[in-house]
Design a protein around this motif. Sequence first.
Motif, PDB file in Angstrom:
ATOM      1  N   VAL A 183       0.834  -1.206   0.000  1.00 31.11           N
ATOM      2  CA  VAL A 183       0.000   0.000   0.000  1.00 31.11           C
ATOM      3  C   VAL A 183       0.865   1.251   0.000  1.00 31.11           C
ATOM      4  N   ASP A 184       1.986   1.212   0.706  1.00 34.78           N
ATOM      5  CA  ASP A 184       2.813   2.420   0.769  1.00 34.78           C
ATOM      6  C   ASP A 184       3.432   2.771  -0.579  1.00 34.78           C
ATOM      7  N   PHE A 185       3.573   1.778  -1.465  1.00 33.93           N
ATOM      8  CA  PHE A 185       4.014   2.118  -2.820  1.00 33.93           C
ATOM      9  C   PHE A 185       2.957   2.955  -3.513  1.00 33.93           C
ATOM     10  N   TRP A 186       1.711   2.525  -3.427  1.00 32.31           N
ATOM     11  CA  TRP A 186       0.647   3.268  -4.082  1.00 32.31           C
ATOM     12  C   TRP A 186       0.487   4.658  -3.466  1.00 32.31           C
ATOM     13  N   ASP A 187       0.653   4.757  -2.150  1.00 36.07           N
ATOM     14  CA  ASP A 187       0.574   6.063  -1.503  1.00 36.07           C
ATOM     15  C   ASP A 187       1.613   7.018  -2.084  1.00 36.07           C
ATOM     16  N   GLU A 188       2.833   6.509  -2.246  1.00 38.66           N
ATOM     17  CA  GLU A 188       3.905   7.336  -2.807  1.00 38.66           C
ATOM     18  C   GLU A 188       3.626   7.673  -4.264  1.00 38.66           C
ATOM     19  N   ALA A 189       3.160   6.672  -5.027  1.00 35.05           N
ATOM     20  CA  ALA A 189       2.881   6.902  -6.445  1.00 35.05           C
ATOM     21  C   ALA A 189       1.810   7.976  -6.620  1.00 35.05           C
ATOM     22  N   ARG A 190       0.764   7.930  -5.814  1.00 39.69           N
ATOM     23  CA  ARG A 190      -0.313   8.915  -5.924  1.00 39.69           C
ATOM     24  C   ARG A 190       0.223  10.322  -5.680  1.00 39.69           C
ATOM     25  N   ALA A 191       1.017  10.473  -4.634  1.00 43.94           N
ATOM     26  CA  ALA A 191       1.549  11.797  -4.311  1.00 43.94           C
ATOM     27  C   ALA A 191       2.442  12.321  -5.435  1.00 43.94           C
ATOM     28  N   ARG A 192       3.272  11.452  -5.990  1.00 38.43           N
ATOM     29  CA  ARG A 192       4.194  11.876  -7.054  1.00 38.43           C
ATOM     30  C   ARG A 192       3.432  12.222  -8.333  1.00 38.43           C
ATOM     31  N   LEU A 193       2.427  11.431  -8.660  1.00 38.55           N
ATOM     32  CA  LEU A 193       1.657  11.692  -9.872  1.00 38.55           C
ATOM     33  C   LEU A 193       0.793  12.938  -9.734  1.00 38.55           C
ATOM     34  N   ASP A 194       0.198  13.133  -8.567  1.00 39.04           N
ATOM     35  CA  ASP A 194      -0.623  14.322  -8.340  1.00 39.04           C
ATOM     36  C   ASP A 194       0.191  15.603  -8.475  1.00 39.04           C
ATOM     37  N   ALA A 195       1.498  15.504  -8.236  1.00 40.04           N
ATOM     38  CA  ALA A 195       2.361  16.677  -8.368  1.00 40.04           C
ATOM     39  C   ALA A 195       2.498  17.103  -9.830  1.00 40.04           C
ATOM     40  N   ILE A 196       2.230  16.187 -10.760  1.00 46.96           N
ATOM     41  CA  ILE A 196       2.269  16.510 -12.191  1.00 46.96           C
ATOM     42  C   ILE A 196       0.934  17.110 -12.615  1.00 46.96           C
ATOM     43  N   LYS A 197      -0.167  16.407 -12.284  1.00 44.21           N
ATOM     44  CA  LYS A 197      -1.517  16.891 -12.512  1.00 44.21           C
ATOM     45  C   LYS A 197      -2.449  16.066 -11.635  1.00 44.21           C
ATOM     46  N   PRO A 198      -3.605  16.588 -11.253  1.00 45.74           N
ATOM     47  CA  PRO A 198      -4.525  15.806 -10.421  1.00 45.74           C
ATOM     48  C   PRO A 198      -4.919  14.509 -11.119  1.00 45.74           C
ATOM     49  N   MET A 199      -4.778  13.405 -10.384  1.00 44.79           N
ATOM     50  CA  MET A 199      -4.996  12.081 -10.943  1.00 44.79           C
ATOM     51  C   MET A 199      -6.333  11.496 -10.511  1.00 44.79           C
ATOM     52  N   PHE A 200      -6.793  10.506 -11.294  1.00 39.82           N
ATOM     53  CA  PHE A 200      -7.877   9.622 -10.879  1.00 39.82           C
ATOM     54  C   PHE A 200      -7.334   8.211 -10.945  1.00 39.82           C
ATOM     55  N   LEU A 201      -7.336   7.508  -9.804  1.00 33.33           N
ATOM     56  CA  LEU A 201      -6.769   6.167  -9.737  1.00 33.33           C
ATOM     57  C   LEU A 201      -7.841   5.150  -9.358  1.00 33.33           C
ATOM     58  N   LEU A 202      -7.958   4.118 -10.185  1.00 34.50           N
ATOM     59  CA  LEU A 202      -8.866   2.991  -9.962  1.00 34.50           C
ATOM     60  C   LEU A 202      -8.038   1.759  -9.659  1.00 34.50           C
ATOM     61  N   ALA A 203      -8.299   1.115  -8.541  1.00 32.23           N
ATOM     62  CA  ALA A 203      -7.578  -0.093  -8.161  1.00 32.23           C
ATOM     63  C   ALA A 203      -8.392  -1.328  -8.486  1.00 32.23           C
ATOM     64  N   GLU A 204      -7.765  -2.286  -9.150  1.00 27.50           N
ATOM     65  CA  GLU A 204      -8.385  -3.605  -9.248  1.00 27.50           C
ATOM     66  C   GLU A 204      -8.157  -4.286  -7.897  1.00 27.50           C
ATOM     67  N   ALA A 205      -9.025  -3.971  -6.978  1.00 25.39           N
ATOM     68  CA  ALA A 205      -8.913  -4.436  -5.597  1.00 25.39           C
ATOM     69  C   ALA A 205     -10.192  -4.035  -4.883  1.00 25.39           C
ATOM     70  N   ASP A 206     -10.393  -4.576  -3.696  1.00 28.45           N
ATOM     71  CA  ASP A 206     -11.526  -4.126  -2.880  1.00 28.45           C
ATOM     72  C   ASP A 206     -11.123  -3.955  -1.420  1.00 28.45           C
ATOM     73  N   THR A 207      -9.845  -3.675  -1.179  1.00 25.55           N
ATOM     74  CA  THR A 207      -9.338  -3.509   0.183  1.00 25.55           C
ATOM     75  C   THR A 207      -9.453  -2.051   0.620  1.00 25.55           C
ATOM     76  N   PRO A 208     -10.101  -1.789   1.755  1.00 24.86           N
ATOM     77  CA  PRO A 208     -10.367  -0.415   2.175  1.00 24.86           C
ATOM     78  C   PRO A 208      -9.124   0.447   2.355  1.00 24.86           C
ATOM     79  N   ASP A 209      -7.990  -0.146   2.789  1.00 26.60           N
ATOM     80  CA  ASP A 209      -6.827   0.690   3.076  1.00 26.60           C
ATOM     81  C   ASP A 209      -6.253   1.355   1.833  1.00 26.60           C
ATOM     82  N   LEU A 210      -6.563   0.824   0.659  1.00 25.74           N
ATOM     83  CA  LEU A 210      -6.085   1.467  -0.565  1.00 25.74           C
ATOM     84  C   LEU A 210      -6.756   2.817  -0.800  1.00 25.74           C
ATOM     85  N   HIS A 211      -7.897   3.033  -0.137  1.00 23.00           N
ATOM     86  CA  HIS A 211      -8.617   4.294  -0.288  1.00 23.00           C
ATOM     87  C   HIS A 211      -8.059   5.412   0.582  1.00 23.00           C
TER      88      HIS A 211
END
Length: 466
Positions: free
Chosen positions: A238-266
């Motif tokens: 999960v911490d990889f995705w957390d880092e990826a989201r922050a880095r990508l959002d710094a370029i432009k606001p992102m929309f990320l869809l996870a093929e998953a259903d685990t609450p912590d990814l949100h």
Amino acid sequence: MGRTVQAVRMAIMGGALAAVTLTTTASAAQTPAAVAPAAGQPLPLAEGVSAVRHPAWAGAATIYEVNIRQYTPDGTFRAFETHLPRLRRMGVDVLWIMPIQPISRKERKGSLGSYYAVSDYLAVNPEYGTLEDFRHLVDAAHAQGFKVILDWVANHTGWDHVWVDQHPDWYRRNAAGELEGYNYTDLSTGKKEVWSDVIGLDYGKPAVRAAMIEAMSYWVRTAGIDGFRCDVAWTLPVDFWDEARARLDAIKPMFLLAEADTPDLHLRAFDMTYDWVLFHLLVKVARGEADARDLAALYTAPKRRYPAGAYRMTFTSNHDENSWNGTDRELYGDGANAMAVLAATLPGMPLVYGGQEAGLDRRLKFFDRDPMTWPAPGQPLPRAALYTRLLALKHAHPALASGIEPGNLEILDTGTPNVFAFRRIKGQDRVTVAVNLRGTPAKVTLAGRPLALKPWGWSIMTGAGR
């Protein structure tokens, strides 16, 4: 104590439009006692609050999955691009485009291989066109008001991915130090499986994480995409995705869809996850193996609770379900449209899999060319009118917003397990839905008013009230 709502509403009843006046008294008695939530916990139930900042456009958005290989006889970006005006008229907002990278040849399955066995994250599969063709598609989509998210395969690569030679230490290896097909345990079935055509990356290596985020960033910078659908996201830290989201959002606001259903990814990474539980339940309902009580329990006694603000993707098909589990006809029989209504109006963001609007009637091959069959030019698409109405409803009513918001859902008692009814609520906006879950006519009383439903029929009533 109940509350009275009086409004003139527009009803969609089994596909037909009619103006109606509805007077309803809603009280705790309308929620089946066997599945009633604890006092003071309005539906849908939530746990925690997501820190993800959704793009402003996402709350009322709809999503559509595009399988470029199979979508047209040519199977190219340019050929798909001609469908954009039609999809926009249908009410599609987000285009989820399946992986566009070249596919590995080593251990390839079928004649063309799996879309998810990538051989180079920074290249385009010539089967679909060129990088310029893809950029042209994204620009054309943006010009027509779409957002574009790209399917991304971060968990594994094909056997001859460029990193295998460049960075052999970036891959998981067995006890003998050898590369092997990706081993995993299916979260739904608990079965151990092997994807023999791909090999897993080692996310214990900081260099892997950095390179993956840089590869994702490349497509944001180079093609201007608006986000990613992240394949088997639950298999990565999960911490990889957390880092990826922050880095990508710094370029432009992102929309990320996870093929998953685990609450912590949100919590910090993903806008949306799959509502697999609803999907599997809809299949059971259509087959007569479940009913309104089970649908109510999905919200009054869920196995998992998600953070307030999280989006769940609701669907009746996608590329996996179509290819491996069945067509809409196989999964739902005559109840396909009724299940589509539920998926479009229950909490979440509705997905349409490309071809559903045309009545896609076969399982598309996964590893070979197998173009969809579209009606002749000028001929109507069998289910396009239904999806157009449902997606327009999503756009028109704040009550159908995608995020989990306690107090947004009210289960209504119909007096029969064969009819499921609920109300979505946002401020003064109301959307009341009743769906016949069986292939026989039903007569119920909803909010003190008699309602007749055709086999697999439905009623959708909208309006304002307190």
